[in-house]
Motif scaffolding. Structure first.
Motif, PDB file in Angstrom:
ATOM      1  N   GLN A   1       0.842  -1.188   0.000  1.00 16.61           N
ATOM      2  CA  GLN A   1       0.000   0.000   0.000  1.00 16.61           C
ATOM      3  C   GLN A   1       0.884   1.246   0.000  1.00 16.61           C
ATOM      4  O   GLN A   1       1.984   1.232   0.543  1.00 16.61           O
ATOM      5  CB  GLN A   1      -0.904   0.012   1.238  1.00 16.61           C
ATOM      6  CG  GLN A   1      -1.923  -1.101   1.261  1.00 16.61           C
ATOM      7  CD  GLN A   1      -2.923  -0.956   0.117  1.00 16.61           C
ATOM      8  OE1 GLN A   1      -3.506   0.089  -0.066  1.00 16.61           O
ATOM      9  NE2 GLN A   1      -3.099  -2.022  -0.639  1.00 16.61           N
ATOM     10  N   PRO A   2       0.405   2.343  -0.597  1.00 21.22           N
ATOM     11  CA  PRO A   2       1.200   3.575  -0.623  1.00 21.22           C
ATOM     12  C   PRO A   2       1.428   4.133   0.778  1.00 21.22           C
ATOM     13  O   PRO A   2       0.651   3.878   1.700  1.00 21.22           O
ATOM     14  CB  PRO A   2       0.345   4.553  -1.431  1.00 21.22           C
ATOM     15  CG  PRO A   2      -0.801   3.803  -1.962  1.00 21.22           C
ATOM     16  CD  PRO A   2      -0.875   2.487  -1.271  1.00 21.22           C
ATOM     17  N   GLY A   3       2.496   4.912   0.907  1.00 21.39           N
ATOM     18  CA  GLY A   3       2.765   5.648   2.134  1.00 21.39           C
ATOM     19  C   GLY A   3       2.174   7.041   2.020  1.00 21.39           C
ATOM     20  O   GLY A   3       2.218   7.662   0.952  1.00 21.39           O
TER      21      GLY A   3
ATOM     22  N   ASP B   1       3.642   5.938  -3.983  1.00 15.93           N
ATOM     23  CA  ASP B   1       3.302   4.544  -4.262  1.00 15.93           C
ATOM     24  C   ASP B   1       4.421   3.609  -3.805  1.00 15.93           C
ATOM     25  O   ASP B   1       4.165   2.498  -3.348  1.00 15.93           O
ATOM     26  CB  ASP B   1       3.063   4.327  -5.762  1.00 15.93           C
ATOM     27  CG  ASP B   1       1.705   4.834  -6.208  1.00 15.93           C
ATOM     28  OD1 ASP B   1       0.867   5.194  -5.352  1.00 15.93           O
ATOM     29  OD2 ASP B   1       1.488   4.883  -7.429  1.00 15.93           O
ATOM     30  N   ARG B   2       5.651   4.068  -3.955  1.00 15.73           N
ATOM     31  CA  ARG B   2       6.851   3.319  -3.576  1.00 15.73           C
ATOM     32  C   ARG B   2       7.844   4.305  -2.988  1.00 15.73           C
ATOM     33  O   ARG B   2       7.853   5.477  -3.372  1.00 15.73           O
ATOM     34  CB  ARG B   2       7.529   2.667  -4.797  1.00 15.73           C
ATOM     35  CG  ARG B   2       6.655   1.741  -5.593  1.00 15.73           C
ATOM     36  CD  ARG B   2       6.733   0.328  -5.032  1.00 15.73           C
ATOM     37  NE  ARG B   2       5.928  -0.605  -5.781  1.00 15.73           N
ATOM     38  CZ  ARG B   2       4.633  -0.819  -5.572  1.00 15.73           C
ATOM     39  NH1 ARG B   2       3.993  -0.149  -4.674  1.00 15.73           N
ATOM     40  NH2 ARG B   2       3.972  -1.717  -6.264  1.00 15.73           N
ATOM     41  N   PRO B   3       8.731   3.865  -2.093  1.00 18.03           N
ATOM     42  CA  PRO B   3       9.771   4.764  -1.611  1.00 18.03           C
ATOM     43  C   PRO B   3      10.636   5.275  -2.771  1.00 18.03           C
ATOM     44  O   PRO B   3      10.796   4.585  -3.778  1.00 18.03           O
ATOM     45  CB  PRO B   3      10.610   3.878  -0.679  1.00 18.03           C
ATOM     46  CG  PRO B   3       9.669   2.784  -0.258  1.00 18.03           C
ATOM     47  CD  PRO B   3       8.776   2.554  -1.454  1.00 18.03           C
ATOM     48  N   VAL B   4      11.152   6.498  -2.624  1.00 23.88           N
ATOM     49  CA  VAL B   4      12.009   7.060  -3.665  1.00 23.88           C
ATOM     50  C   VAL B   4      13.428   6.530  -3.492  1.00 23.88           C
ATOM     51  O   VAL B   4      13.797   6.036  -2.424  1.00 23.88           O
ATOM     52  CB  VAL B   4      12.012   8.613  -3.621  1.00 23.88           C
ATOM     53  CG1 VAL B   4      10.619   9.160  -3.846  1.00 23.88           C
ATOM     54  CG2 VAL B   4      12.623   9.133  -2.347  1.00 23.88           C
ATOM     55  N   LYS B   5      14.227   6.659  -4.561  1.00 25.08           N
ATOM     56  CA  LYS B   5      15.640   6.250  -4.507  1.00 25.08           C
ATOM     57  C   LYS B   5      16.490   7.507  -4.558  1.00 25.08           C
ATOM     58  O   LYS B   5      16.441   8.257  -5.547  1.00 25.08           O
ATOM     59  CB  LYS B   5      15.981   5.328  -5.674  1.00 25.08           C
ATOM     60  CG  LYS B   5      17.422   4.886  -5.655  1.00 25.08           C
ATOM     61  CD  LYS B   5      17.745   3.894  -6.736  1.00 25.08           C
ATOM     62  CE  LYS B   5      19.201   3.466  -6.583  1.00 25.08           C
ATOM     63  NZ  LYS B   5      19.594   2.535  -7.598  1.00 25.08           N
ATOM     64  N   ILE B   6      17.245   7.772  -3.479  1.00 26.94           N
ATOM     65  CA  ILE B   6      18.131   8.930  -3.431  1.00 26.94           C
ATOM     66  C   ILE B   6      19.310   8.666  -4.372  1.00 26.94           C
ATOM     67  O   ILE B   6      19.916   7.598  -4.346  1.00 26.94           O
ATOM     68  CB  ILE B   6      18.631   9.180  -1.990  1.00 26.94           C
ATOM     69  CG1 ILE B   6      17.453   9.431  -1.049  1.00 26.94           C
ATOM     70  CG2 ILE B   6      19.621  10.338  -1.958  1.00 26.94           C
ATOM     71  CD1 ILE B   6      16.641  10.683  -1.324  1.00 26.94           C
ATOM     72  N   LEU B   7      19.636   9.663  -5.209  1.00 28.44           N
ATOM     73  CA  LEU B   7      20.666   9.492  -6.238  1.00 28.44           C
ATOM     74  C   LEU B   7      21.989  10.149  -5.871  1.00 28.44           C
ATOM     75  O   LEU B   7      23.001   9.868  -6.503  1.00 28.44           O
ATOM     76  CB  LEU B   7      20.160  10.043  -7.572  1.00 28.44           C
ATOM     77  CG  LEU B   7      18.885   9.385  -8.091  1.00 28.44           C
ATOM     78  CD1 LEU B   7      18.381  10.114  -9.326  1.00 28.44           C
ATOM     79  CD2 LEU B   7      19.124   7.918  -8.391  1.00 28.44           C
TER      80      LEU B   7
END
Length: 113
Positions: free
Chosen positions: A38-40, A106-112
């Motif tokens: 489920q989304p956060g 919807d999903r955790p982000v990816k830090i770049l």
């Protein structure tokens, strides 16, 4: 979202909620954490000058600015602005004045960086 939470968000009652650490000068109040696919959903509070480094959206992200101004490379978004970041998009975020946003990932982000 329970009715009481909705009322808190629209009436400024979020100012009374407890926020915990998230990133430097950015705090979080979880409304619903990620679970069972489920989304956060959360409130993020940026102090003046706070930023989040460049990141990629692994899923859809939607933001409603409740107070202040949030900025990214595409522009500045004041109170009432609704922002949608599609999966696969990248940006960094900052607030010169400070802001509070309602955010759903919807999903955790990816830090770049």
């Amino acid at each position: 979202m329970p009715e009481t939470t909705r009322e808190l968000l629209t009436s400024g009652g979020w100012k009374e909620l407890a926020f915990g650490p998230f990133r430097d000068d950015v705090t979080i109040h979880w409304i619903r954490s990620f679970e069972d696919d489920q989304p956060g959903v959360a409130l993020l509070k940026y102090e003046a000058g706070a930023s989040v480094p460049r990141h990629r959206h692994e899923g859809l992200e939607t933001i409603l600015v409740l107070d202040g101004v949030q900025s990214d490379e595409a522009g500045d978004y004041g109170r009432g602005s609704y922002i949608v970041n599609a999966p696969g998009t990248e940006h960094s975020v900052w607030s010169e004045t400070g802001c509070v946003v309602l955010i759903q990932w919807d999903r955790p982000v990816k830090i770049l960086e």
